[in-house]
Design a protein around this motif. Sequence first.
Motif, PDB file in Angstrom:
ATOM      1  N   THR A  92      -8.209  13.174  -9.341  1.00  0.00           N
ATOM      2  CA  THR A  92      -6.935  12.483  -9.544  1.00  0.00           C
ATOM      3  C   THR A  92      -6.413  12.031  -8.190  1.00  0.00           C
ATOM      4  OG1 THR A  92      -5.680  14.529  -9.374  1.00  0.00           O
ATOM      5  CG2 THR A  92      -6.329  13.825 -11.591  1.00  0.00           C
ATOM      6  N   SER A  93      -5.588  10.988  -8.254  1.00  0.00           N
ATOM      7  CA  SER A  93      -4.908  10.483  -7.056  1.00  0.00           C
ATOM      8  C   SER A  93      -3.415  10.518  -7.324  1.00  0.00           C
ATOM      9  CB  SER A  93      -5.363   9.046  -6.738  1.00  0.00           C
ATOM     10  OG  SER A  93      -6.739   9.021  -6.437  1.00  0.00           O
ATOM     11  N   THR A  94      -2.680  11.229  -6.464  1.00  0.00           N
ATOM     12  CA  THR A  94      -1.249  11.449  -6.658  1.00  0.00           C
ATOM     13  C   THR A  94      -0.464  10.667  -5.608  1.00  0.00           C
ATOM     14  OG1 THR A  94      -1.714  13.658  -7.464  1.00  0.00           O
ATOM     15  CG2 THR A  94       0.555  13.201  -6.801  1.00  0.00           C
ATOM     16  N   ASP A  95       0.547   9.968  -6.077  1.00  0.00           N
ATOM     17  CA  ASP A  95       1.408   9.187  -5.180  1.00  0.00           C
ATOM     18  C   ASP A  95       2.247  10.149  -4.349  1.00  0.00           C
ATOM     19  OD1 ASP A  95       3.229   7.528  -3.936  1.00  0.00           O
ATOM     20  OD2 ASP A  95       3.540   6.265  -5.689  1.00  0.00           O
ATOM     21  N   VAL A  96       1.999  10.179  -3.031  1.00  0.00           N
ATOM     22  CA  VAL A  96       2.758  11.050  -2.126  1.00  0.00           C
ATOM     23  C   VAL A  96       3.523  10.218  -1.107  1.00  0.00           C
ATOM     24  CG1 VAL A  96       1.219  13.011  -2.413  1.00  0.00           C
ATOM     25  CG2 VAL A  96       0.709  11.318  -0.647  1.00  0.00           C
ATOM     26  N   GLN A  97       3.759   8.926  -1.456  1.00  0.00           N
ATOM     27  CA  GLN A  97       4.504   8.071  -0.524  1.00  0.00           C
ATOM     28  C   GLN A  97       5.894   8.643  -0.260  1.00  0.00           C
ATOM     29  OE1 GLN A  97       3.322   5.178   1.008  1.00  0.00           O
ATOM     30  NE2 GLN A  97       5.183   5.372   2.212  1.00  0.00           N
ATOM     31  N   GLY A  98       6.521   9.190  -1.324  1.00  0.00           N
ATOM     32  CA  GLY A  98       7.846   9.779  -1.135  1.00  0.00           C
ATOM     33  C   GLY A  98       7.813  10.957  -0.188  1.00  0.00           C
TER      34      GLY A  98
ATOM     35  N   HIS B  89       5.661  11.376   2.263  1.00  0.00           N
ATOM     36  CA  HIS B  89       5.511  10.819   3.610  1.00  0.00           C
ATOM     37  C   HIS B  89       6.847  10.316   4.142  1.00  0.00           C
ATOM     38  CE1 HIS B  89       1.097  10.522   4.597  1.00  0.00           C
ATOM     39  NE2 HIS B  89       1.043  10.992   3.353  1.00  0.00           N
ATOM     40  N   ASP B  90       7.570   9.583   3.263  1.00  0.00           N
ATOM     41  CA  ASP B  90       8.870   9.059   3.703  1.00  0.00           C
ATOM     42  C   ASP B  90       9.823  10.201   4.020  1.00  0.00           C
ATOM     43  OD1 ASP B  90       7.808   6.582   3.273  1.00  0.00           O
ATOM     44  OD2 ASP B  90       8.786   6.281   1.327  1.00  0.00           O
ATOM     45  N   MET B  91       9.814  11.257   3.176  1.00  0.00           N
ATOM     46  CA  MET B  91      10.718  12.379   3.400  1.00  0.00           C
ATOM     47  C   MET B  91      10.351  13.118   4.691  1.00  0.00           C
ATOM     48  SD  MET B  91      13.295  14.078   2.486  1.00  0.00           S
ATOM     49  CE  MET B  91      13.572  13.452   0.825  1.00  0.00           C
TER      50      MET B  91
ATOM     51  N   TYR C   2       0.844  -1.198   0.000  1.00  0.00           N
ATOM     52  CA  TYR C   2       0.000   0.000   0.000  1.00  0.00           C
ATOM     53  C   TYR C   2       0.881   1.250   0.000  1.00  0.00           C
ATOM     54  CZ  TYR C   2      -4.230  -2.725   0.881  1.00  0.00           C
ATOM     55  OH  TYR C   2      -5.279  -3.586   0.768  1.00  0.00           O
ATOM     56  N   ARG C   3       0.493   2.253  -0.810  1.00  0.00           N
ATOM     57  CA  ARG C   3       1.225   3.515  -0.901  1.00  0.00           C
ATOM     58  C   ARG C   3       0.251   4.666  -0.639  1.00  0.00           C
ATOM     59  NH1 ARG C   3       6.179   3.302  -3.156  1.00  0.00           N
ATOM     60  NH2 ARG C   3       6.088   5.523  -3.747  1.00  0.00           N
ATOM     61  N   TRP C   4       0.784   5.714  -0.005  1.00  0.00           N
ATOM     62  CA  TRP C   4      -0.041   6.888   0.294  1.00  0.00           C
ATOM     63  C   TRP C   4      -0.303   7.688  -0.974  1.00  0.00           C
ATOM     64  CZ3 TRP C   4      -2.811   7.937   4.433  1.00  0.00           C
ATOM     65  CH2 TRP C   4      -2.495   7.302   5.644  1.00  0.00           C
ATOM     66  N   PHE C   5      -1.561   8.071  -1.156  1.00  0.00           N
ATOM     67  CA  PHE C   5      -1.968   8.896  -2.291  1.00  0.00           C
ATOM     68  C   PHE C   5      -2.762  10.101  -1.772  1.00  0.00           C
ATOM     69  CE2 PHE C   5      -0.714   5.416  -4.847  1.00  0.00           C
ATOM     70  CZ  PHE C   5      -0.622   5.877  -6.154  1.00  0.00           C
ATOM     71  N   GLN C   6      -2.520  11.233  -2.425  1.00  0.00           N
ATOM     72  CA  GLN C   6      -3.331  12.423  -2.157  1.00  0.00           C
ATOM     73  C   GLN C   6      -4.392  12.500  -3.264  1.00  0.00           C
ATOM     74  OE1 GLN C   6      -1.909  16.519  -3.022  1.00  0.00           O
ATOM     75  NE2 GLN C   6      -2.121  16.822  -0.789  1.00  0.00           N
ATOM     76  N   THR C   7      -5.623  12.438  -2.884  1.00  0.00           N
ATOM     77  CA  THR C   7      -6.723  12.404  -3.838  1.00  0.00           C
ATOM     78  C   THR C   7      -7.510  13.710  -3.755  1.00  0.00           C
ATOM     79  OG1 THR C   7      -6.886  10.008  -3.682  1.00  0.00           O
ATOM     80  CG2 THR C   7      -8.798  11.170  -4.549  1.00  0.00           C
ATOM     81  N   ARG C   8      -7.668  14.320  -4.918  1.00  0.00           N
ATOM     82  CA  ARG C   8      -8.414  15.582  -4.990  1.00  0.00           C
ATOM     83  C   ARG C   8      -9.436  15.491  -6.118  1.00  0.00           C
ATOM     84  NH1 ARG C   8      -3.740  20.297  -4.630  1.00  0.00           N
ATOM     85  NH2 ARG C   8      -3.061  19.880  -2.490  1.00  0.00           N
ATOM     86  N   ALA C   9     -10.528  16.198  -5.975  1.00  0.00           N
ATOM     87  CA  ALA C   9     -11.557  16.240  -7.011  1.00  0.00           C
ATOM     88  C   ALA C   9     -12.335  17.541  -6.898  1.00  0.00           C
ATOM     89  CB  ALA C   9     -12.501  15.049  -6.886  1.00  0.00           C
ATOM     90  N   LEU C  10     -12.757  18.058  -8.041  1.00  0.00           N
ATOM     91  CA  LEU C  10     -13.585  19.257  -8.105  1.00  0.00           C
ATOM     92  C   LEU C  10     -14.811  18.946  -8.954  1.00  0.00           C
ATOM     93  CD1 LEU C  10     -10.957  22.081  -8.632  1.00  0.00           C
ATOM     94  CD2 LEU C  10     -12.232  21.569  -6.543  1.00  0.00           C
TER      95      LEU C  10
END
Length: 991
Positions: free
Chosen positions: A769-775, A777-779, A746-754
């Motif tokens: 859209t859903s954007t991979d923000v796992q990096g 989170h790790d950072m 499982y990877r963290w995603f930031q999901t936004r919609a309008l």
Amino acid sequence: MALEPSLVSIRQGQSVLLRLQGSDPAPASDPAQDLVMSPLWGADGGVVGALVTQLNRGVGDPAPPVLQDMGAYRRLFEVIDQGFCLAEVLFTPEGQACDYRFLETNSAFSQHTGMQNAVGRTALELVPELERGWVELYANVVLTGRSIRFEYQAEPIGRLFDVFAARVGGDDSRIVGIIFRDITEHRAREAELRASNARKAFLLELSDAICAPGDAACVQWSSLRLLGEHLGVDRVAWLDMTEPDAAVGRAYCAGADSVQDYQIESLLGQNIGHRFATGQIEVCADTRTGGLSAQAVATLEAVSARAFVAVPYLRGGKLIGGLVVHNKQPRNWSAAELTLMAEATERIMPALEQARAESALRQSEEKFRQLADLAPSVVWMADADGTISYVSEQWQHFAGQDPHGPKTGPSAFLLHPDDRSKAKQAWAAALRSGEPFEMELRNRRKDGQYRWCLTRARPQHGAEGRILCWFGTTTDIDDQKRTEEFLRQSEGRQAFLLSLVDALRQSAPLPAQKEACRLVAQHLQVNRAFFAELDEPTGKVHVAQDHFDPALNSVAGSYRADSFGLAMTLLRRGDRFEVCDMRSHSAIPAFVQARFLAGQIAACLCVPVILGGQTAGAICVTTCEARQWTEAEVELLAEAGQRIWAAVAQTRSETAQRAIDTRFRTLVEGMPQLVWRAATSGRWTWASPQWTAFTNLTNSQSQNAGWLDAVHPEDRAEAEAAWARARDLGKFSAEYRLRDHATDTYRWFQTRALPVRDETGHPVEWLGTSTDVQGQHDMQERLRSLVAELQHRTRNLMAVVMAVTDRTLASSATLEDFRVVIQSRLGSIARTSGLLSKLRDDGQITFDELLASVFQGHGIAIKETTGLRVSGPAGIRLRSSSVQTLALALHELVAQSIASGGFAGAGGSVCVDWHMQHVAEGKRRLVLAWRETFAEPLPPSQLAKDQSSISFGRELIERGLSYQLNADTSYRLTSEGLAFDLSLPLTQYRT
């Protein structure tokens, strides 16, 4: 008298009567002579001679004829090995044959019959139980005159005879000549030979059956069928006791019901089954008369068994299996049959085990091949001489070559030319020595790219220690090596970027730009760095600030964009402009080269800054000497350019952002990677191919609430709650984890919609859209850890400095002494801090060097410090990846000891012992024992507080070493002192 016809008849096995007349004219009283000639039989059944009997025919003579003069014939009868006798058949007054009397016998008569003094006595006198058939046969001979030959069993005397009988005399004669021999032993030998031949034929057929290819069930069925048909029994079953609750498999049943899946008690009865399990052969000819218990009889008759044999098979005193033979009718089992069943049992069980072993081997080989083909690495096998015998399918995927093609070892793989010679030599050395083979080599992939691969091979030895084959793997580690290289550069890169961010944040735009150029030039070690802004409406390039060496001139100012020629063409296209050597760059005209060289620019690198798909400017660096630019430098320069532009043009970007079309803004705000559409209720109506590729959920599977299947179970409730809030907020925003199908993580995603609204302003659907923000989170986690570490190390460093200052001041006689010693010790602390941030140039540090450096960094000289004892071998090399963490742990131990441990006061002590431990072939561990004795016992309240709280340093010592270095640790704090034990893996070596 013509004898020739008579001799022919005798040779054909016929008796002949010759009538001889007396003198001519013969007186009436002169009796005529009759000669009876009967064939004599040899041991092989052929005629070997003739028996001649002379009879006197006297007129009116009532007496039975007898031999008057045997002469030479008697001598003949005495020397032949057959029994001979003349017997008179006796009849009752009614004419019924009732007995026969022996008139004459030879010496072999007694040997063949066992009868003594038979002459003059009748057969029934000698053998009262003699069969009636003997009398009837001889009576038929004298009544019909036909000679007969036959075999007959004399049961009372237990002998089998081969008999020839012929009437002696005329039609009225009642005398029979008998030649016979005892063939009991001969027939017994023949029966034994036939039985032996049949037994051998059966065992040969059984051997063929059990050796035929097939699984254990086929071997068992064929063996049982052959045995059952050979013995002519109704059922043959096999008990396999190698498995718990073993039952009968497929059994041979000729005239009985199947007993498949029956257990031993159901075939033999409980008591018999117990004896059978101890190794006793059970034989029963008739269950009703064999003395069995009523329960056993009922059990056996329930499976239609009136007679049975049970032959167990034991190994090492343990019952492995056995043979059970049933017959529906009573049967006397012969010793030969029992022997045959025992021998068949001895043959069947090993055959079953062999068949199972071969089947298991085939299954094992098939599993090995399947696993090898599924493994991400190339799996291969080689013969003892290094010839490749098997390569998994991954080789075709990697190299595009047939995995079944001929090869001769790792050196035959598609190696880089620079690696072939050393690979061939190393593989040859491994084949000679039998040592494991391991090398990192570059193999050519099917697309022509050379990639780093780790090739390993281990030999398999036989019972005598001889190498049977080699097992090897070739793993693509190119990405891993690139990642390692990236990680090695990342620390300095991150430090540079942090400095750059600080510089841009703390200064006004122009000074910030100049400081940023200085940092870029310093980090990349170039002679000049500047940022150029492209103003497309005016066709100008503006350089506001730059950094340059003192011997160079500034390039700040405004220029026509077209004057940069090829460089500007590439930058506008979004490509970098890169020159490694201005003198040899063929695409740059000579006059341009001369202009650049005049400005002391021998190499340059310009990376565009792209905003909104357009080139907004470029960040450039130049050197006075030729230089090869790396991809890492290009990436770093690109990121620096983006950051500089973001800081300088922040106000302009905010203004421009408000002018962007609403729909374009909606897409930009919500389109990092995975795109989708949803109804107003939050039920999806469409998912992009990127979503399907990432989650493995198709468009149809994702519709409605199906997309929630990809969301982490713990995040689904929050995702649905975010949709409930979105209707009121007019936007959807949430962070949750999505399942990556490729890695099953499982990877963290930031999901936004309008919402997309109609003319009236009502939402008709949502675009998201859903954007991979796992990096990210790790950072963030890494930054939090770095901040905590920085705070902790600052506090410890201050404590160390204060303690060292106090110890130095206490031991210094003058201020000058104090100044010299304190400068030396503070310099050691600085050196230790430097050791914690980078490794030695050769990539390896020995433990004793590291320990000494850490102690020196804290102002502690090992040989001169009271209360300190160290003991251990020198030269134990540490893995490069473990030095930094281990140095930090030792730093924490020493810092704690100085602050509150064995170095905190007079009377305390610190003992450090270490040694190297060999745990397996080629594997070693560093074993460290750290012991501290406190000058004064800790108060109970302080001890309880220290034991319950976990500081950063202690967490690093107890948990960080275990997690990061796979080490075993033990940390025990008492009121009297500290005991810390460490077992750390070292670099693997080759014996």
